[in-house]
Enzyme design. Structure first.
Site, PDB file in Angstrom:
ATOM      1  N   ASP A  61      -1.138 -13.155  -0.851  1.00  0.00           N
ATOM      2  CA  ASP A  61      -2.061 -12.200  -1.556  1.00  0.00           C
ATOM      3  C   ASP A  61      -2.728 -11.236  -0.087  1.00  0.00           C
ATOM      4  OD1 ASP A  61      -3.473 -10.518  -2.978  1.00  0.00           O
ATOM      5  OD2 ASP A  61      -5.329 -11.867  -3.394  1.00  0.00           O
TER       6      ASP A  61
ATOM      7  N   ARG B 151       0.713  -1.102   0.051  1.00  0.00           N
ATOM      8  CA  ARG B 151      -0.145  -0.040   0.013  1.00  0.00           C
ATOM      9  C   ARG B 151       0.978   1.284   0.026  1.00  0.00           C
ATOM     10  NH1 ARG B 151      -4.072  -3.086  -1.683  1.00  0.00           N
ATOM     11  NH2 ARG B 151      -5.342  -4.052  -0.034  1.00  0.00           N
TER      12      ARG B 151
HETATM   13  O1  DOR Z   1      -8.986  -9.209  -2.820  1.00  0.00           O
HETATM   14  C1  DOR Z   1      -8.133  -8.425  -3.405  1.00  0.00           C
HETATM   15  N1  DOR Z   1      -7.579  -7.430  -2.924  1.00  0.00           N
HETATM   16  N2  DOR Z   1      -7.655  -8.930  -4.521  1.00  0.00           N
HETATM   17  C2  DOR Z   1      -6.831  -8.283  -5.446  1.00  0.00           C
HETATM   18  O2  DOR Z   1      -6.631  -8.640  -6.579  1.00  0.00           O
HETATM   19  C3  DOR Z   1      -6.267  -7.098  -4.918  1.00  0.00           C
HETATM   20  C4  DOR Z   1      -6.363  -7.031  -3.358  1.00  0.00           C
HETATM   21  C5  DOR Z   1      -6.124  -5.506  -3.008  1.00  0.00           C
HETATM   22  O3  DOR Z   1      -4.960  -4.920  -3.255  1.00  0.00           O
HETATM   23  O4  DOR Z   1      -6.647  -5.306  -2.146  1.00  0.00           O
END
Ligand code: DOR
Length: 450
Positions: free
Chosen positions: A309, A69
């Site tokens: 992720d 972020r």
């Molecule tokens: O759930 C998700 N959040 N999938 C994504 O591809 C991006 C990610 C995010 O950056 O919040």
């Protein structure tokens, strides 16, 4: 190697070690940040010796998909807090995603992230270059800049504005460059067609209905067709359906793939009933049938890596009304504890865990000097207690988002030390010294510093 008159910086003694030879009871000697030898170093001198009786030494865990972020959305996470969470969870290196604010789309944005990480990152790191119609032509150069792990494509819209939705642009992006491209596979046309299912408000349990299995499968098939046409290697991120597992098995020559701990652990509808929008992510958590398919992919050797992720959003943001709530959940700190728990439950061998958390990343991305406990490699170790039973608590979590879908869960298996290039970064849930993370190095970088 046996006894030597040399003095080492560090010797790991008495543990079981996961080496390229298999599980070995041996010492590991470290000099100058690298592995100096495996064997019996009982008579050798060292500045520091760790007596690790009863513990297991794994190659340092590498998380190849995190969203930290910074810049732009630092209220959710930043490079310091994200890497702190990683180190506390036993992770030594991360690959960070380009959907920041601004998106990482050029050399200046990459350089900015590398500069921000200097002196603040607790782990080694590399950054993905985002892809869009406007930077497609430059991607061949951009993907080879130092500190870049490759190009990321969003085929379906998720958090942020990055999107490559039509075949023409996708073909163009795939044509420009040579390294393996990481792709989020959800078909944007189908997402738009089905949005009416939830647009005016719905229960979050509808998330996997809106973004259904066909949405993921259709995008994965399109990607495989175009990557074959263009001759470009691809990496399918966070696979979620049993059907994609079958499909990907037919394309091993051009496609590698990733699975996340949350898709291996949670299942619909239970996760939505229990966690509400905290379980909302893209692509979604699906029914148990798909989770079983993903485990089949693990057992058949299909998946190359597990990535977390890690996608933090604040509880306040997550507390809004679906579908306006943001998708994603934090996960970099819980990746290893969850996998160790699956190991303890008999679902995952330790050898396969190592393959998915370090060797796979090295193999796919051409990482230099990482991902293996072998002489000459970086002295990166994740030292675990396979028997420790611990609860995942809010107090332990370091992500700025401050929550985990796995809070309250008791797992068997816990990281005890994170060691990066011979330095102890985490010991028994406490960070040590200062952030020493550096950019990762890759075989395909334009200006190799090796
Ligand atoms: O759930 C998700 N959040 N999938 C994504 O591809 C991006 C990610 C995010 O950056 O919040």
């Amino acid at each position: 190697m046996t006894e030597s008159a040399e003095t080492y910086d560090l010797i790991l003694r008495g543990a079981e070690v996961l080496t390229p030879n298999g599980r070995q009871a041996c010492d590991v000697a470290v000099s100058g940040g690298r592995i100096a030898g495996l064997g019996d170093f009982g008579g050798a001198r060292a500045a520091m010796t760790l007596d690790l009786e009863g513990l297991t030494v794994l190659p340092g865990v590498i998380d190849t998909q995190v969203h930290f972020r910074e810049p732009g959305l630092e209220h959710k996470e930043d490079l310091e807090s994200g890497t702190r969470a990683a180190a506390l969870g036993g992770v030594v290196a991360v690959f960070e995603m380009p959907n920041t604010k601004p998106s990482t789309l050029d050399a200046a944005a990459l350089e900015d992230k590398l500069a921000r990480a200097r002196g603040r990152a607790w782990t080694d790191h590399a950054f993905f270059m985002g892809s869009a119609a406007e930077n497609a032509e430059a991607l061949g150069e951009l993907e080879r800049l130092p500190g870049c792990c490759g190009v990321k494509i969003f085929m379906g819209s998720s958090t942020g504005s990055l999107l490559v939705e039509d075949d023409e642009t996708l073909r163009e992006v795939l044509r420009c460059g040579h390294r393996r491209v990481a792709v989020h596979c959800e078909d944007e046309d189908r997402l738009r067609e089905r949005l009416e299912l939830v647009r005016d408000g719905a229960d979050v349990a509808m998330h996997p209905e809106w973004r259904d299995a066909e949405t993921a499968l259709r995008a994965t098939r399109r990607l495989l067709r175009l990557s074959r046409e263009v001759g470009r290697r691809v990496h399918v991120l966070h696979v979620t359906t049993a059907e994609e597992v079958t499909e990907l098995a037919r394309h091993r020559d051009i496609a590698t793939c990733e699975v996340t701990p949350q898709h291996l652990t949670l299942a619909a509808p239970e996760c939505y009933e229990r966690l509400g929008t905290l379980a909302q992510m893209n692509p979604p958590i699906r029914e148990a049938r798909h989770r079983a398919g993903l485990w089949e992919g693990v057992n058949q050797g299909l998946f190359d890596v597990v990535g977390s992720d890690h996608a933090p959003h604040t509880l306040e943001e997550k507390g809004g009304d679906y579908p306006r709530t943001p998708s994603g959940m934090p996960g970099v700190q819980t990746l290893l504890p969850l996998l160790l728990d699956h190991h303890a439950a008999g679902r995952l061998t330790l050898e396969r865990l190592v393959d998915l958390t370090s060797a796979g990343a090295q193999r796919l991305y051409g990482l230099v000097g990482k991902g293996r406990i072998a002489v000459g490699y970086d002295a990166d170790f994740t030292i675990v207690d396979l028997k420790a039973r611990r609860e995942i608590t809010g107090a332990w979590l370091a992500s700025k988002s401050g929550w985990s879908p796995f809070e309250g869960m008791t797992v068997t298996g816990w990281p005890i030390f994170t060691i990066l290039r011979g330095n102890i970064v985490m010991r028994e849930d406490e960070l040590q010294s200062t952030p020493i993370g550096e950019p990762l190095r890759f075989q395909d970088t334009l200006q190799p510093d090796v």
